[in-house]
Write a protein that holds these residues in place. Structure first.
Motif, mmCIF file in Angstrom:
data_model
loop_
_atom_site.group_PDB
_atom_site.id
_atom_site.type_symbol
_atom_site.label_atom_id
_atom_site.label_comp_id
_atom_site.label_asym_id
_atom_site.label_seq_id
_atom_site.Cartn_x
_atom_site.Cartn_y
_atom_site.Cartn_z
ATOM 1 N N VAL A 1 47.563 72.939 54.363
ATOM 2 C CA VAL A 1 46.163 72.819 53.969
ATOM 3 C C VAL A 1 46.115 72.757 52.455
ATOM 4 N N ARG A 2 45.275 71.866 51.932
ATOM 5 C CA ARG A 2 45.065 71.800 50.473
ATOM 6 C C ARG A 2 43.959 72.788 50.099
ATOM 7 N N VAL A 3 44.266 73.697 49.197
ATOM 8 C CA VAL A 3 43.295 74.657 48.697
ATOM 9 C C VAL A 3 43.065 74.381 47.220
ATOM 10 N N GLU A 4 41.822 74.150 46.850
ATOM 11 C CA GLU A 4 41.482 73.923 45.445
ATOM 12 C C GLU A 4 40.589 75.059 44.966
ATOM 13 N N LEU A 5 40.996 75.674 43.884
ATOM 14 C CA LEU A 5 40.247 76.766 43.269
ATOM 15 C C LEU A 5 39.802 76.335 41.884
ATOM 16 N N VAL A 6 38.551 76.551 41.562
ATOM 17 C CA VAL A 6 38.025 76.247 40.226
ATOM 18 C C VAL A 6 37.513 77.552 39.630
ATOM 19 N N TRP A 7 38.085 77.931 38.495
ATOM 20 C CA TRP A 7 37.711 79.177 37.843
ATOM 21 C C TRP A 7 36.596 78.934 36.836
ATOM 22 N N VAL B 1 50.344 85.843 41.821
ATOM 23 C CA VAL B 1 51.280 85.315 42.822
ATOM 24 C C VAL B 1 50.895 83.899 43.227
ATOM 25 N N LEU B 2 49.603 83.643 43.413
ATOM 26 C CA LEU B 2 49.151 82.293 43.780
ATOM 27 C C LEU B 2 49.501 81.277 42.697
ATOM 28 N N ARG B 3 49.459 81.690 41.445
ATOM 29 C CA ARG B 3 49.724 80.767 40.346
ATOM 30 C C ARG B 3 51.116 80.149 40.449
ATOM 31 N N GLU B 4 52.061 80.898 41.005
ATOM 32 C CA GLU B 4 53.429 80.398 41.120
ATOM 33 C C GLU B 4 53.514 79.181 42.018
ATOM 34 N N ARG B 5 52.528 78.974 42.864
ATOM 35 C CA ARG B 5 52.542 77.841 43.802
ATOM 36 C C ARG B 5 51.457 76.818 43.496
ATOM 37 N N ALA B 6 50.753 76.975 42.397
ATOM 38 C CA ALA B 6 49.612 76.117 42.080
ATOM 39 C C ALA B 6 50.000 74.999 41.129
ATOM 40 N N TRP C 1 42.951 74.813 40.092
ATOM 41 C CA TRP C 1 44.258 75.043 40.714
ATOM 42 C C TRP C 1 44.272 74.339 42.072
ATOM 43 N N THR C 2 45.376 73.651 42.375
ATOM 44 C CA THR C 2 45.560 73.033 43.685
ATOM 45 C C THR C 2 46.817 73.602 44.320
ATOM 46 N N LEU C 3 46.677 74.075 45.559
ATOM 47 C CA LEU C 3 47.799 74.657 46.285
ATOM 48 C C LEU C 3 47.933 73.985 47.652
ATOM 49 N N ARG C 4 49.157 73.818 48.105
ATOM 50 C CA ARG C 4 49.432 73.347 49.460
ATOM 51 C C ARG C 4 50.041 74.522 50.219
ATOM 52 N N LEU C 5 49.326 74.959 51.243
ATOM 53 C CA LEU C 5 49.713 76.189 51.931
ATOM 54 C C LEU C 5 49.671 75.999 53.443
ATOM 55 N N LEU D 1 35.652 83.258 39.970
ATOM 56 C CA LEU D 1 35.743 82.027 40.751
ATOM 57 C C LEU D 1 34.449 81.228 40.659
ATOM 58 N N ASP D 2 34.572 79.933 40.337
ATOM 59 C CA ASP D 2 33.407 79.049 40.271
ATOM 60 C C ASP D 2 33.195 78.316 41.587
ATOM 61 N N ASP D 3 34.298 77.839 42.217
ATOM 62 C CA ASP D 3 34.175 77.072 43.455
ATOM 63 C C ASP D 3 35.544 77.031 44.130
ATOM 64 N N PHE D 4 35.541 76.731 45.442
ATOM 65 C CA PHE D 4 36.800 76.498 46.140
ATOM 66 C C PHE D 4 36.552 75.525 47.282
ATOM 67 N N THR D 5 37.579 74.786 47.665
ATOM 68 C CA THR D 5 37.492 73.855 48.788
ATOM 69 C C THR D 5 38.779 73.923 49.594
ATOM 70 N N LEU D 6 38.646 73.624 50.884
ATOM 71 C CA LEU D 6 39.782 73.481 51.788
ATOM 72 C C LEU D 6 39.738 72.065 52.347
ATOM 73 N N ALA D 7 40.885 71.412 52.419
ATOM 74 C CA ALA D 7 40.928 70.033 52.906
ATOM 75 C C ALA D 7 42.275 69.751 53.543
ATOM 76 N N THR D 8 42.295 68.730 54.408
ATOM 77 C CA THR D 8 43.574 68.266 54.949
ATOM 78 C C THR D 8 44.339 67.558 53.835
ATOM 79 N N PRO D 9 45.657 67.468 53.935
ATOM 80 C CA PRO D 9 46.456 66.888 52.851
ATOM 81 C C PRO D 9 46.160 65.406 52.628
#
Length: 337
Positions: A253-259, A272-277, A284-288, A309-317
């Motif tokens: 899953v693609r996770v996008e975080l906007v601070w 810890v999340l930053r290590e994978r972003a 920040w974009t993470l594939r989890l 946190l300003d916003d976040f989204t979840l999406a398929t790759p």
């Protein structure tokens, strides 16, 4: 029957590329300016483009897409390897390319002094059309692309998107079995983009045209391509249908975080999340894996990190996730829309 390389000839192959390589030598700096290192622009590229398909070259800026296309169109001689288009050896006989393909490059300044109508008509005449046929095709293409109101305007007086559309119109006059389009929709609005893809689809359906498309636009690639080769640092790192490529990361899953201002790295779970972003400013974009994605969202929405946190989204790759999963080096290089 075999090709010059001794391989069996497949009659549905329009383009055959084998072990194509091109290296630009280093450039010495002058008067204190920094020089440029040696660049391996294409590195043992091998691919086939089949009859009637829209085949894409996808990659970030500097991946080697345009260099590869210039070799395929006979404008740049490779250091090694072979290019065959409809059985013609383009490395040995580059002049044959102009008779079997239409090419829209990133720069088309040769047409700038001409009006939209004259650029299209002249291209048709250069491709062997009689004057009446060239004018008829000109008018049809300008109508098709919505350019008739601009027919009398010089290309140099048009906006970037209009000029790009006029150059495409010229490329479409005088049918060719292969269309090579390098970033054809750059600078265009959504209406113009739809007109472009409708015109391309019409030529594929009515004339049997094959299309080789260069893009770094992920959305465009996923929407219009039948198959796509992903390029990175001059190499083809994957080649499949868009769906087939995305299947490689289907369990993620693609996770996008906007601070709001900055990520709260003082929160251990965020660190810890930053290590994978993949970081792009505040985004920040993470594939989890799905369970990891749920945990990440819970971390940033239910704890001390939420205020930042300003916003976040979840999406398929997307194909961008495929590129990164395959080890692409330009971690922020692909364009999403």
């Amino acid at each position: 029957m075999t090709t010059r390389a001794g391989e069996p000839l497949r009659y549905d192959d329009v383009v055959r590329v084998r072990a194509l390589s091109k290296t630009y030598p280093p450039v010495k700096g002058r008067r204190g300016a920094a020089g440029a290192p040696e660049v391996r622009a294409t590195d043992q590229v091998t691919l086939d483009v089949r009859h009637g398909e829209i085949f894409g070259l996808l990659g970030p800026n500097g991946a080697g897409k345009s260099t590869l296309v210039r070799q395929l169109t006979g404008l740049l001689r490779p250091d090694s390897g072979s290019v065959e288009i409809l059985g013609h050896d383009i490395v040995r006989h580059p002049e044959r390319a102009a008779r079997i393909l239409a090419y829209l490059g990133q720069e088309s300044s040769a047409l700038d002094e001409l009006t939209v109508a004259l650029a299209a008509e002249t291209t048709g005449r250069l491709r062997g059309l009689e004057a009446r046929a060239a004018r008829a095709e000109r008018d049809a293409v300008l109508d098709e692309l919505g350019l008739a109101p601009l027919a009398g305007r010089p290309l140099k007086k048009l906006s970037g998107g209009q000029r790009r559309l006029a150059c495409l119109a010229a490329a479409l006059v005088g049918a060719r079995p292969l269309l090579v389009l390098d970033e054809p929709t750059t600078g265009m609005d959504p209406v113009a983009r739809r007109a472009v893809w409708a015109a391309v689809d019409r030529r594929r359906a009515e004339q049997g045209a094959t299309v080789l498309l260069v893009t770094h636009n992920v959305i465009e690639a996923e929407t219009v391509l039948d198959r796509v080769a992903v390029l990175d640092e001059g190499r083809v790192i994957a080649c499949d249908t868009p769906a087939g490529l995305k299947e490689r990361v289907s369990g993620e899953v693609r996770v996008e975080l906007v601070w709001r201002e900055r990520a709260p790295l003082e929160v251990p779970e965020v660190a810890v999340l930053r290590e994978r972003a993949v970081e792009a400013g505040r985004r920040w974009t993470l594939r989890l894996a799905p369970e990891e994605a749920r945990a990440a969202v819970a971390t940033v929405t239910g704890g001390a990190a939420f205020a930042a946190l300003d916003d976040f989204t979840l999406a398929t790759p997307s194909l961008e996730d495929v590129y990164l999963a395959l080890g692409g080096e330009a971690r922020q290089g692909l364009v999403k829309a």
